[in-house]
Design a protein around this motif. Structure first.
Motif, PDB file in Angstrom:
ATOM      1  N   ASN A  43       0.910  -1.093   0.068  1.00 50.63           N
ATOM      2  CA  ASN A  43      -0.135   0.014   0.040  1.00 50.63           C
ATOM      3  C   ASN A  43       0.825   1.289   0.164  1.00 50.63           C
ATOM      4  N   PHE A  44       0.502   2.385  -0.692  1.00 46.53           N
ATOM      5  CA  PHE A  44       1.239   3.559  -0.828  1.00 46.53           C
ATOM      6  C   PHE A  44       0.118   4.726  -0.972  1.00 46.53           C
ATOM      7  N   GLU A  45       0.747   5.953  -0.360  1.00 47.46           N
ATOM      8  CA  GLU A  45      -0.148   7.284  -0.529  1.00 47.46           C
ATOM      9  C   GLU A  45       0.540   8.152  -1.461  1.00 47.46           C
ATOM     10  N   LYS A  46      -0.242   8.793  -2.194  1.00 45.07           N
ATOM     11  CA  LYS A  46       0.236   9.665  -3.098  1.00 45.07           C
ATOM     12  C   LYS A  46      -1.110  10.706  -3.264  1.00 45.07           C
ATOM     13  N   PRO A  47      -0.836  12.204  -3.597  1.00 46.05           N
ATOM     14  CA  PRO A  47      -1.774  13.093  -3.817  1.00 46.05           C
ATOM     15  C   PRO A  47      -2.109  12.623  -5.453  1.00 46.05           C
ATOM     16  N   PHE A  48      -3.433  12.560  -5.784  1.00 42.34           N
ATOM     17  CA  PHE A  48      -3.601  12.253  -7.041  1.00 42.34           C
ATOM     18  C   PHE A  48      -3.091  13.051  -8.232  1.00 42.34           C
ATOM     19  N   THR A  49      -2.567  14.418  -7.950  1.00 47.65           N
ATOM     20  CA  THR A  49      -1.887  15.091  -9.056  1.00 47.65           C
ATOM     21  C   THR A  49      -0.673  14.196  -9.387  1.00 47.65           C
ATOM     22  N   LYS A  50       0.215  13.958  -8.289  1.00 40.59           N
ATOM     23  CA  LYS A  50       1.554  13.341  -8.644  1.00 40.59           C
ATOM     24  C   LYS A  50       1.180  11.829  -9.106  1.00 40.59           C
ATOM     25  N   PHE A  51       0.117  11.186  -8.791  1.00 39.25           N
ATOM     26  CA  PHE A  51       0.049  10.031  -9.492  1.00 39.25           C
ATOM     27  C   PHE A  51      -0.741  10.256 -10.925  1.00 39.25           C
ATOM     28  N   LYS A  52      -1.079  11.107 -11.231  1.00 36.45           N
ATOM     29  CA  LYS A  52      -1.847  11.628 -12.661  1.00 36.45           C
ATOM     30  C   LYS A  52      -0.712  12.177 -13.419  1.00 36.45           C
ATOM     31  N   ASN A  53      -0.262  13.119 -13.004  1.00 32.93           N
ATOM     32  CA  ASN A  53       0.685  13.947 -13.845  1.00 32.93           C
ATOM     33  C   ASN A  53       2.216  13.663 -13.900  1.00 32.93           C
ATOM     34  N   ASN A  54       2.756  12.987 -12.866  1.00 34.88           N
ATOM     35  CA  ASN A  54       4.059  12.415 -12.873  1.00 34.88           C
ATOM     36  C   ASN A  54       4.289  11.075 -12.711  1.00 34.88           C
ATOM     37  N   ASN A  55       3.293  10.479 -13.255  1.00 33.26           N
ATOM     38  CA  ASN A  55       3.408   8.975 -13.533  1.00 33.26           C
ATOM     39  C   ASN A  55       3.877   8.300 -12.444  1.00 33.26           C
ATOM     40  N   GLN A  56       3.623   8.909 -10.966  1.00 25.27           N
ATOM     41  CA  GLN A  56       4.196   7.876  -9.951  1.00 25.27           C
ATOM     42  C   GLN A  56       3.050   6.901  -9.553  1.00 25.27           C
ATOM     43  N   ARG A  57       2.991   5.896 -10.246  1.00 25.69           N
ATOM     44  CA  ARG A  57       1.838   5.022 -10.280  1.00 25.69           C
ATOM     45  C   ARG A  57       2.015   3.869  -9.685  1.00 25.69           C
ATOM     46  N   LYS A  58       3.270   3.689  -8.976  1.00 25.75           N
ATOM     47  CA  LYS A  58       3.665   2.383  -8.203  1.00 25.75           C
ATOM     48  C   LYS A  58       4.439   2.745  -6.643  1.00 25.75           C
ATOM     49  N   CYS A  59       4.361   1.724  -5.827  1.00 26.96           N
ATOM     50  CA  CYS A  59       4.913   2.117  -4.624  1.00 26.96           C
ATOM     51  C   CYS A  59       6.430   2.175  -4.772  1.00 26.96           C
ATOM     52  N   ASP A  60       6.985   2.819  -3.526  1.00 25.12           N
ATOM     53  CA  ASP A  60       8.349   3.117  -3.423  1.00 25.12           C
ATOM     54  C   ASP A  60       9.332   2.131  -3.713  1.00 25.12           C
ATOM     55  N   VAL A  61       8.868   0.814  -3.548  1.00 18.86           N
ATOM     56  CA  VAL A  61       9.629  -0.390  -4.026  1.00 18.86           C
ATOM     57  C   VAL A  61       9.719  -0.312  -5.351  1.00 18.86           C
ATOM     58  N   CYS A  62       8.595  -0.316  -5.806  1.00 16.90           N
ATOM     59  CA  CYS A  62       8.649  -0.949  -7.251  1.00 16.90           C
ATOM     60  C   CYS A  62       9.157   0.359  -8.173  1.00 16.90           C
ATOM     61  N   GLN A  63       8.928   1.502  -7.664  1.00 18.02           N
ATOM     62  CA  GLN A  63       9.313   2.826  -8.456  1.00 18.02           C
ATOM     63  C   GLN A  63       9.984   3.571  -7.454  1.00 18.02           C
ATOM     64  N   PRO A  64      11.136   3.634  -7.228  1.00 18.43           N
ATOM     65  CA  PRO A  64      11.936   4.399  -6.279  1.00 18.43           C
ATOM     66  C   PRO A  64      11.729   5.819  -6.553  1.00 18.43           C
ATOM     67  N   PRO A  65      11.775   6.787  -5.506  1.00 22.55           N
ATOM     68  CA  PRO A  65      11.636   8.210  -5.687  1.00 22.55           C
ATOM     69  C   PRO A  65      12.891   8.451  -6.590  1.00 22.55           C
ATOM     70  N   LYS A  66      12.690   9.856  -7.490  1.00 21.71           N
ATOM     71  CA  LYS A  66      13.811  10.330  -8.058  1.00 21.71           C
ATOM     72  C   LYS A  66      14.625  10.970  -7.178  1.00 21.71           C
ATOM     73  N   ALA A  67      15.899  11.162  -7.310  1.00 23.31           N
ATOM     74  CA  ALA A  67      16.920  12.006  -6.587  1.00 23.31           C
ATOM     75  C   ALA A  67      16.687  13.265  -6.845  1.00 23.31           C
ATOM     76  N   SER A  68      16.658  14.062  -5.650  1.00 22.32           N
ATOM     77  CA  SER A  68      16.544  15.416  -5.842  1.00 22.32           C
ATOM     78  C   SER A  68      17.856  16.234  -6.379  1.00 22.32           C
ATOM     79  N   ARG A  69      17.450  17.097  -6.999  1.00 24.79           N
ATOM     80  CA  ARG A  69      18.527  17.786  -7.678  1.00 24.79           C
ATOM     81  C   ARG A  69      19.554  18.783  -6.806  1.00 24.79           C
TER      82      ARG A  69
END
Length: 69
Positions: A43-69
Motif C-alpha cells: 500500500n502507498f499514499e500519493k496525492p492524485f496530481t502526482k499519480f496522474k501528472n508525474n506518472n508515480q503510479r507504483k509504490c516506492d519499492v517498485c518505483q523508487p523516488p527520483k533523487a532530488s537535484r
C-alpha cells in the motif's frame, strides 16, 4: 473547461492507466493523499496530481523516488 474529479472518476482513471488499485473511498481535494495498492501488494499514499501528472503510479519499492537535484 475545468474537469471535476470525483472518487468514481479517479477510480476509473487508476484502473485504465495503471496496475495499482485505489483503496480510498473519499476525495476532498488535490492536496489530499489517496491510498493505493501496488501490483506487488504494498500500500502507498500519493496525492492524485502526482499519480496522474508525474506518472508515480507504483509504490516506492517498485518505483523508487527520483533523487532530488
Amino acid at each position: 473547461m475545468n474537469k471535476r474529479w470525483t472518487i468514481g472518476k479517479i477510480n476509473d482513471f487508476v484502473e485504465k492507466n495503471s496496475d495499482s488499485t485505489l483503496l480510498s473511498t473519499e476525495f476532498n481535494g488535490f492536496s489530499q493523499k489517496l491510498l493505493f495498492k501496488c501490483s506487488c501488494g504494498n500500500n502507498f499514499e500519493k496525492p492524485f496530481t502526482k499519480f496522474k501528472n508525474n506518472n508515480q503510479r507504483k509504490c516506492d519499492v517498485c518505483q523508487p523516488p527520483k533523487a532530488s537535484r
